[in-house]
Design a protein around this motif. Sequence first.
Motif, mmCIF file in Angstrom:
data_model
loop_
_atom_site.group_PDB
_atom_site.id
_atom_site.type_symbol
_atom_site.label_atom_id
_atom_site.label_comp_id
_atom_site.label_asym_id
_atom_site.label_seq_id
_atom_site.Cartn_x
_atom_site.Cartn_y
_atom_site.Cartn_z
ATOM 1 N N LEU A 165 -22.319 21.426 -22.405
ATOM 2 C CA LEU A 165 -21.462 20.290 -22.733
ATOM 3 C C LEU A 165 -21.335 20.063 -24.232
ATOM 4 C CD1 LEU A 165 -22.682 17.781 -19.984
ATOM 5 C CD2 LEU A 165 -20.745 19.369 -19.905
ATOM 6 N N ASN A 166 -22.037 20.873 -25.030
ATOM 7 C CA ASN A 166 -21.948 20.809 -26.501
ATOM 8 C C ASN A 166 -22.314 19.430 -27.056
ATOM 9 O OD1 ASN A 166 -21.019 23.520 -26.763
ATOM 10 N ND2 ASN A 166 -18.945 22.859 -26.219
ATOM 11 N N VAL A 167 -23.322 18.806 -26.469
ATOM 12 C CA VAL A 167 -23.822 17.523 -26.971
ATOM 13 C C VAL A 167 -24.768 17.810 -28.132
ATOM 14 C CG1 VAL A 167 -25.134 15.447 -26.424
ATOM 15 C CG2 VAL A 167 -23.578 16.426 -24.730
ATOM 16 N N SER A 168 -24.498 17.213 -29.265
ATOM 17 C CA SER A 168 -25.303 17.484 -30.466
ATOM 18 C C SER A 168 -26.329 16.395 -30.751
ATOM 19 C CB SER A 168 -24.387 17.650 -31.688
ATOM 20 O OG SER A 168 -23.609 16.479 -31.896
ATOM 21 N N GLU A 169 -26.087 15.179 -30.297
ATOM 22 C CA GLU A 169 -26.982 14.058 -30.613
ATOM 23 C C GLU A 169 -28.050 13.931 -29.533
ATOM 24 O OE1 GLU A 169 -24.008 11.095 -33.094
ATOM 25 O OE2 GLU A 169 -24.226 10.811 -30.936
ATOM 26 N N VAL A 170 -29.094 14.728 -29.668
ATOM 27 C CA VAL A 170 -30.244 14.645 -28.784
ATOM 28 C C VAL A 170 -31.474 14.359 -29.637
ATOM 29 C CG1 VAL A 170 -29.288 16.177 -27.024
ATOM 30 C CG2 VAL A 170 -30.601 17.138 -28.930
ATOM 31 N N PHE A 173 -32.397 7.702 -30.192
ATOM 32 C CA PHE A 173 -32.008 6.601 -29.316
ATOM 33 C C PHE A 173 -30.558 6.174 -29.534
ATOM 34 C CE2 PHE A 173 -36.651 6.004 -29.322
ATOM 35 C CZ PHE A 173 -36.876 5.959 -27.955
ATOM 36 N N PHE A 174 -30.058 6.345 -30.768
ATOM 37 C CA PHE A 174 -28.701 5.898 -31.096
ATOM 38 C C PHE A 174 -27.999 6.976 -31.907
ATOM 39 C CE2 PHE A 174 -31.352 2.055 -30.966
ATOM 40 C CZ PHE A 174 -30.695 1.316 -29.993
ATOM 41 N N SER A 175 -26.681 6.889 -31.908
ATOM 42 C CA SER A 175 -25.902 7.701 -32.835
ATOM 43 C C SER A 175 -26.110 7.176 -34.254
ATOM 44 C CB SER A 175 -24.415 7.652 -32.471
ATOM 45 O OG SER A 175 -24.191 8.155 -31.166
ATOM 46 N N ALA A 176 -25.755 7.981 -35.230
ATOM 47 C CA ALA A 176 -26.007 7.617 -36.629
ATOM 48 C C ALA A 176 -25.315 6.319 -37.014
ATOM 49 C CB ALA A 176 -25.550 8.751 -37.542
ATOM 50 N N ARG A 177 -24.124 6.076 -36.491
ATOM 51 C CA ARG A 177 -23.374 4.876 -36.894
ATOM 52 C C ARG A 177 -23.962 3.595 -36.322
ATOM 53 N NH1 ARG A 177 -20.309 7.395 -32.943
ATOM 54 N NH2 ARG A 177 -19.697 6.119 -31.149
ATOM 55 N N VAL A 189 -24.341 0.564 -24.855
ATOM 56 C CA VAL A 189 -23.771 1.718 -24.152
ATOM 57 C C VAL A 189 -24.198 3.013 -24.831
ATOM 58 C CG1 VAL A 189 -21.614 2.886 -23.543
ATOM 59 C CG2 VAL A 189 -21.815 0.409 -23.261
ATOM 60 N N ASN A 190 -24.223 3.024 -26.159
ATOM 61 C CA ASN A 190 -24.652 4.203 -26.894
ATOM 62 C C ASN A 190 -26.117 4.524 -26.612
ATOM 63 O OD1 ASN A 190 -25.748 5.345 -29.835
ATOM 64 N ND2 ASN A 190 -23.755 6.158 -29.225
ATOM 65 N N LEU A 191 -26.941 3.479 -26.489
ATOM 66 C CA LEU A 191 -28.353 3.683 -26.144
ATOM 67 C C LEU A 191 -28.490 4.329 -24.769
ATOM 68 C CD1 LEU A 191 -31.420 3.214 -26.563
ATOM 69 C CD2 LEU A 191 -31.087 0.924 -25.603
ATOM 70 N N VAL A 192 -27.735 3.811 -23.791
ATOM 71 C CA VAL A 192 -27.788 4.374 -22.440
ATOM 72 C C VAL A 192 -27.351 5.836 -22.444
ATOM 73 C CG1 VAL A 192 -26.845 4.205 -20.111
ATOM 74 C CG2 VAL A 192 -27.452 2.127 -21.361
ATOM 75 N N GLN A 193 -26.351 6.158 -23.243
ATOM 76 C CA GLN A 193 -25.867 7.536 -23.311
ATOM 77 C C GLN A 193 -26.924 8.489 -23.853
ATOM 78 O OE1 GLN A 193 -22.390 7.062 -25.776
ATOM 79 N NE2 GLN A 193 -21.043 6.560 -24.054
ATOM 80 N N HIS A 194 -27.859 7.968 -24.645
ATOM 81 C CA HIS A 194 -28.882 8.826 -25.233
ATOM 82 C C HIS A 194 -30.152 8.907 -24.390
ATOM 83 C CE1 HIS A 194 -26.361 8.516 -28.843
ATOM 84 N NE2 HIS A 194 -27.042 9.539 -29.331
ATOM 85 N N VAL A 195 -30.488 7.841 -23.659
ATOM 86 C CA VAL A 195 -31.780 7.816 -22.961
ATOM 87 C C VAL A 195 -31.660 8.060 -21.465
ATOM 88 C CG1 VAL A 195 -32.739 6.224 -24.674
ATOM 89 C CG2 VAL A 195 -31.731 5.306 -22.572
ATOM 90 N N TRP A 196 -30.441 8.203 -20.936
ATOM 91 C CA TRP A 196 -30.325 8.366 -19.492
ATOM 92 C C TRP A 196 -31.057 9.603 -18.968
ATOM 93 C CZ3 TRP A 196 -28.530 12.600 -17.018
ATOM 94 C CH2 TRP A 196 -27.689 13.485 -17.701
ATOM 95 N N PRO A 197 -31.153 10.737 -19.709
ATOM 96 C CA PRO A 197 -31.915 11.861 -19.144
ATOM 97 C C PRO A 197 -33.389 11.517 -18.935
ATOM 98 C CG PRO A 197 -30.503 12.616 -20.942
ATOM 99 C CD PRO A 197 -30.506 11.116 -20.987
#
Length: 332
Positions: A165-170, A173-177, A189-197
């Motif tokens: 899936l070419n996800v780079s932000e692993v 907890f959050f994206s840089a912004r 929502v950004n937090l959930v996108q990072h910690v759901w795995p």
Amino acid sequence: MLRFLMMRILGAIPLLLLLSIVTFAIIQAPPGDYADYIKSMLINQGGVRPDLAEAQAEIYREANGLNDPIVVQYFRWITGIITRFDFGHSLYYNKPVGNVIAERLPPTIAIALVCHILASLLGIIAATRQYSWTDTFLGIISFLGMTVPRFLMAIIILYVLVFKLNVSEVGMFFSARYGGAPWSWDKFVNLVQHVWPVIFVATFGGLAYNMRVMRGNLLDVLNAQYVETARAKGLSEGAVIMKHAVPNALHPLIAYQGVALPYMLTGEIEVAIVFGLATVGPAIVGSMGVGDVFVTASFMLVVATTLIIGNIISDLLLVALDPRVRLGGRAE
């Protein structure tokens, strides 16, 4: 109730002291210390001659008290905790150990509690839909979660995210912004996108036991005579389940919390290491690898404390949930 609470707290003090001694002794048992880690870094990455690297390591030992006897090091550490709530200074992170704990413990507890709540809710869903496709599906997932190693599940998810899936932000907890931004719905929502795995693997892996316990006990309660009586009175199925069945099915689950609380703090070790998240698990493993004894010992002491706190909380919750539970032979 207050007397019971005070007795449990006072009884926990000598147990914690004994655990701190055993933990500190076990951590110090293997040969080497953080100065040896510095020495290897100087030789392998700095190109320093072995004799000069050993001299630098010895200077570091003297400056940080690593040459002191283990008894002196222990009493210095435990005295700082008791008198000043000071867990010592982390050699690897180069900051107070209390700061390391404060940074990593809250997100670990938050992730663990979310996993725990999800596992319990899934148990309720499975029990109320007995023999349905939902029950069968959750049962299969629960079985797989308890048998497939968590690190393997984490590696598979990481492989799919990064290479498919070419996800780079692993590993964050959050994206840089969103790093220093105030809390908002977008940041959540950004937090959930990072910690759901991590939540996914921990929920269906190490905490799948909660789902099976909740399902089994709730099924027993749903077939009880008083539940049938509640249905006969015309109560809705939701009211019957949440007001009559669930409170009684919670007894063994609440009793289990005394053990589950420290497990929740460390149950994400494999997943957090694979994804590189800044939680308790990687800190324990990383500090043990470099000989940062104060971080390792402090985190292990925190886990032992949660075990005792968890047992006390479970006893208090049982009393609050069921007035029939008696303490000291009297109804509290």
